[in-house]
Design a protein around this motif. Structure first.
Motif, PDB file in Angstrom:
ATOM      1  N   ILE A   1      -0.883  51.616 -56.330  1.00  0.00           N
ATOM      2  CA  ILE A   1      -2.248  51.943 -55.922  1.00  0.00           C
ATOM      3  C   ILE A   1      -3.184  51.208 -56.869  1.00  0.00           C
ATOM      4  CG2 ILE A   1      -4.007  53.746 -55.834  1.00  0.00           C
ATOM      5  CD1 ILE A   1      -1.828  55.689 -54.949  1.00  0.00           C
ATOM      6  N   LEU A   2      -4.097  50.434 -56.302  1.00  0.00           N
ATOM      7  CA  LEU A   2      -5.071  49.684 -57.090  1.00  0.00           C
ATOM      8  C   LEU A   2      -6.465  50.197 -56.750  1.00  0.00           C
ATOM      9  CD1 LEU A   2      -5.185  45.932 -57.873  1.00  0.00           C
ATOM     10  CD2 LEU A   2      -7.176  46.978 -56.808  1.00  0.00           C
ATOM     11  N   ALA A   3      -7.248  50.496 -57.770  1.00  0.00           N
ATOM     12  CA  ALA A   3      -8.589  51.051 -57.571  1.00  0.00           C
ATOM     13  C   ALA A   3      -9.549  50.420 -58.560  1.00  0.00           C
ATOM     14  CB  ALA A   3      -8.572  52.571 -57.765  1.00  0.00           C
TER      15      ALA A   3
ATOM     16  N   LEU B   1      -3.601  50.244 -51.293  1.00  0.00           N
ATOM     17  CA  LEU B   1      -2.186  50.578 -51.416  1.00  0.00           C
ATOM     18  C   LEU B   1      -1.391  49.298 -51.204  1.00  0.00           C
ATOM     19  CD1 LEU B   1       0.268  52.450 -51.576  1.00  0.00           C
ATOM     20  CD2 LEU B   1      -0.067  52.987 -49.149  1.00  0.00           C
ATOM     21  N   ILE B   2      -0.630  48.890 -52.226  1.00  0.00           N
ATOM     22  CA  ILE B   2       0.107  47.622 -52.193  1.00  0.00           C
ATOM     23  C   ILE B   2       1.595  47.916 -52.043  1.00  0.00           C
ATOM     24  CG2 ILE B   2       0.579  45.469 -53.405  1.00  0.00           C
ATOM     25  CD1 ILE B   2      -2.018  45.924 -54.967  1.00  0.00           C
ATOM     26  N   TYR B   3       2.211  47.293 -51.044  1.00  0.00           N
ATOM     27  CA  TYR B   3       3.617  47.515 -50.721  1.00  0.00           C
ATOM     28  C   TYR B   3       4.513  46.534 -51.489  1.00  0.00           C
ATOM     29  CZ  TYR B   3       1.659  50.206 -46.860  1.00  0.00           C
ATOM     30  OH  TYR B   3       0.950  51.116 -46.102  1.00  0.00           O
ATOM     31  N   PRO B   4       5.834  46.809 -51.557  1.00  0.00           N
ATOM     32  CA  PRO B   4       6.748  45.916 -52.297  1.00  0.00           C
ATOM     33  C   PRO B   4       6.734  44.485 -51.783  1.00  0.00           C
ATOM     34  CG  PRO B   4       7.836  47.990 -51.770  1.00  0.00           C
ATOM     35  CD  PRO B   4       6.524  48.009 -51.046  1.00  0.00           C
ATOM     36  N   GLU B   5       6.430  44.307 -50.493  1.00  0.00           N
ATOM     37  CA  GLU B   5       6.387  42.963 -49.917  1.00  0.00           C
ATOM     38  C   GLU B   5       5.149  42.193 -50.335  1.00  0.00           C
ATOM     39  OE1 GLU B   5       8.878  45.734 -47.723  1.00  0.00           O
ATOM     40  OE2 GLU B   5       6.750  45.780 -48.265  1.00  0.00           O
ATOM     41  N   GLY B   6       4.208  42.868 -51.015  1.00  0.00           N
ATOM     42  CA  GLY B   6       3.002  42.205 -51.493  1.00  0.00           C
ATOM     43  C   GLY B   6       1.807  42.367 -50.580  1.00  0.00           C
ATOM     44  N   ASN B   7       2.027  42.839 -49.347  1.00  0.00           N
ATOM     45  CA  ASN B   7       0.892  43.095 -48.470  1.00  0.00           C
ATOM     46  C   ASN B   7       0.268  44.436 -48.811  1.00  0.00           C
ATOM     47  OD1 ASN B   7       3.242  44.345 -47.550  1.00  0.00           O
ATOM     48  ND2 ASN B   7       2.493  44.477 -45.462  1.00  0.00           N
ATOM     49  N   PHE B   8      -0.919  44.715 -48.271  1.00  0.00           N
ATOM     50  CA  PHE B   8      -1.627  45.930 -48.691  1.00  0.00           C
ATOM     51  C   PHE B   8      -2.592  46.393 -47.614  1.00  0.00           C
ATOM     52  CE2 PHE B   8      -3.727  42.173 -50.464  1.00  0.00           C
ATOM     53  CZ  PHE B   8      -5.021  42.305 -49.980  1.00  0.00           C
ATOM     54  N   ILE B   9      -3.032  47.634 -47.758  1.00  0.00           N
ATOM     55  CA  ILE B   9      -4.062  48.196 -46.903  1.00  0.00           C
ATOM     56  C   ILE B   9      -5.149  48.781 -47.789  1.00  0.00           C
ATOM     57  CG2 ILE B   9      -2.554  48.649 -44.944  1.00  0.00           C
ATOM     58  CD1 ILE B   9      -2.354  51.548 -45.842  1.00  0.00           C
ATOM     59  N   GLU B  10      -6.346  48.946 -47.200  1.00  0.00           N
ATOM     60  CA  GLU B  10      -7.473  49.465 -47.968  1.00  0.00           C
ATOM     61  C   GLU B  10      -7.898  50.828 -47.444  1.00  0.00           C
ATOM     62  OE1 GLU B  10     -11.956  48.199 -49.534  1.00  0.00           O
ATOM     63  OE2 GLU B  10     -10.857  46.888 -48.149  1.00  0.00           O
TER      64      GLU B  10
ATOM     65  N   TRP C   1     -13.162  55.771 -44.992  1.00  0.00           N
ATOM     66  CA  TRP C   1     -13.511  57.178 -44.843  1.00  0.00           C
ATOM     67  C   TRP C   1     -12.599  57.871 -43.842  1.00  0.00           C
ATOM     68  CZ3 TRP C   1     -15.541  58.680 -48.898  1.00  0.00           C
ATOM     69  CH2 TRP C   1     -16.563  57.990 -49.544  1.00  0.00           C
ATOM     70  N   ASP C   2     -11.915  57.110 -42.997  1.00  0.00           N
ATOM     71  CA  ASP C   2     -10.909  57.704 -42.113  1.00  0.00           C
ATOM     72  C   ASP C   2      -9.603  57.977 -42.856  1.00  0.00           C
ATOM     73  OD1 ASP C   2     -12.491  57.692 -39.769  1.00  0.00           O
ATOM     74  OD2 ASP C   2     -12.069  55.562 -39.487  1.00  0.00           O
ATOM     75  N   THR C   3      -9.304  57.152 -43.836  1.00  0.00           N
ATOM     76  CA  THR C   3      -8.117  57.330 -44.682  1.00  0.00           C
ATOM     77  C   THR C   3      -8.578  57.218 -46.129  1.00  0.00           C
ATOM     78  OG1 THR C   3      -6.766  56.278 -42.975  1.00  0.00           O
ATOM     79  CG2 THR C   3      -5.759  56.535 -45.148  1.00  0.00           C
ATOM     80  N   PRO C   4      -9.125  58.303 -46.696  1.00  0.00           N
ATOM     81  CA  PRO C   4      -9.832  58.211 -47.977  1.00  0.00           C
ATOM     82  C   PRO C   4      -8.951  58.399 -49.208  1.00  0.00           C
ATOM     83  CG  PRO C   4     -10.152  60.378 -47.047  1.00  0.00           C
ATOM     84  CD  PRO C   4      -9.318  59.623 -46.063  1.00  0.00           C
ATOM     85  N   PHE C   5      -7.656  58.596 -49.032  1.00  0.00           N
ATOM     86  CA  PHE C   5      -6.787  58.713 -50.196  1.00  0.00           C
ATOM     87  C   PHE C   5      -5.433  58.104 -49.887  1.00  0.00           C
ATOM     88  CE2 PHE C   5      -6.276  62.711 -47.837  1.00  0.00           C
ATOM     89  CZ  PHE C   5      -4.894  62.787 -47.686  1.00  0.00           C
ATOM     90  N   PHE C   6      -4.774  57.623 -50.949  1.00  0.00           N
ATOM     91  CA  PHE C   6      -3.432  57.080 -50.855  1.00  0.00           C
ATOM     92  C   PHE C   6      -2.525  57.830 -51.817  1.00  0.00           C
ATOM     93  CE2 PHE C   6      -5.429  52.812 -49.632  1.00  0.00           C
ATOM     94  CZ  PHE C   6      -5.160  52.998 -48.288  1.00  0.00           C
ATOM     95  N   GLN C   7      -1.261  57.973 -51.412  1.00  0.00           N
ATOM     96  CA  GLN C   7      -0.229  58.575 -52.258  1.00  0.00           C
ATOM     97  C   GLN C   7       0.941  57.609 -52.348  1.00  0.00           C
ATOM     98  OE1 GLN C   7      -0.169  61.844 -49.242  1.00  0.00           O
ATOM     99  NE2 GLN C   7       0.283  63.100 -51.048  1.00  0.00           N
ATOM    100  N   ILE C   8       1.610  57.606 -53.479  1.00  0.00           N
ATOM    101  CA  ILE C   8       2.864  56.874 -53.619  1.00  0.00           C
ATOM    102  C   ILE C   8       3.863  57.773 -54.337  1.00  0.00           C
ATOM    103  CG2 ILE C   8       1.945  54.530 -53.537  1.00  0.00           C
ATOM    104  CD1 ILE C   8       1.904  54.457 -56.562  1.00  0.00           C
ATOM    105  N   GLY C   9       5.137  57.496 -54.102  1.00  0.00           N
ATOM    106  CA  GLY C   9       6.180  58.306 -54.716  1.00  0.00           C
ATOM    107  C   GLY C   9       6.544  59.489 -53.838  1.00  0.00           C
TER     108      GLY C   9
END
Length: 252
Positions: A118-120, A132-141, A144-152
């Motif tokens: 998770i980069l902020a 949210l950055i995935y192992p493949e190197g791609n990511f999503i931002e 307000w529709d998806t205002p939080f990210f979790q990992i683990g």
């Protein structure tokens, strides 16, 4: 295992991570999973990591070295022009390290040594952003529709966030919400554990507004944990009673 959460609210960003790593029940250690770099008055970039510890440490080391080496200035998190580019550079480093490590370990490395991040942060003149950055190197931002990210270990704490989130939360309430989410996860999964690291980044501050480590036996965290348990029991008992019978259908 790990649990990290990054959240966007109107006032800025709220981040929390645990510190437990384990290779079996008899090999449990504490390692920081939250890292940040900043330029006073100009930018702050924070990362939280989950996955293979050697992989995540290698990623952090490469990014840290880039902030100090003139030849890597264009790829440094302290020099890139946007948070989007910070996510691009972090994704590239993560992808390369995962690929090299898996290649070096042959068949045994296939599907292993992965990690997510998770980069902020915020750069002056732009909005706070969360990726949210995935192992493949791609990511999503986040939006307000998806205002939080979790990992683990995400599943135990997610229902709390979905029910309790509001973009107008104060920083204090946002931290309290994350504590409840983490407490639910700690109760359900022994691979996530204290201490917890907390960081709050207020919009246009370009530095941590609040930074704290929550240790074992922290009085406030214990009060949140016990209070939440009691509130759940009280809410459960306040619900309408269930009956095996409908209306007057009672046994003679």
């Amino acid at each position: 295992m790990t649990y990290c959460v990054g959240m966007v609210v109107d006032r800025g960003l709220v981040l929390m991570s645990d510190t437990r790593t384990n290779s079996g029940v008899d090999n449990i250690s504490v390692f920081r999973k939250m890292f940040h770099w900043s330029v006073p008055g100009e930018r702050i970039v924070t990362l939280m990591t989950a996955g293979n510890l050697a992989t995540t440490q290698a990623v952090i080391s490469v990014l840290e070295e880039r902030t100090k080496a003139p030849r890597d200035r264009n790829h440094s998190l302290l020099e890139v022009p946007t948070m989007f580019q910070a996510a691009v550079e972090t994704g590239k480093v993560l992808r390369e390290i995962v690929r090299e490590t898996q290649f070096e370990n042959g068949e045994e490395g296939r599907g292993r040594f992965t990690a997510s991040i998770i980069l902020a942060g915020q750069i002056k003149g732009m909005e706070p952003r969360l990726f949210l950055i995935y192992p493949e190197g791609n990511f999503i931002e986040a939006s307000w529709d998806t205002p939080f990210f979790q990992i683990g270990e995400t599943k135990y704490g997610r229902p709390i966030l979905i029910r309790g989130y509001d973009r107008q939360l104060s920083f204090e309430d946002a931290v309290k919400l994350l504590m409840v989410s983490f407490d639910s996860t700690l109760k359900a999964n022994l691979s996530v554990g204290l201490p917890l690291d907390v960081m709050v980044i207020e919009r246009d501050s370009f530095a941590p507004t609040h930074e704290r480590r929550i240790e074992t036996n922290d009085p406030y965290f214990e009060s949140v944990s016990s209070g939440w348990s009691e509130a759940l029991r009280s809410a459960f008992h306040s619900l309408p009673d269930y009956s095996f019978y409908q209306g007057d259908e009672r046994p003679a």
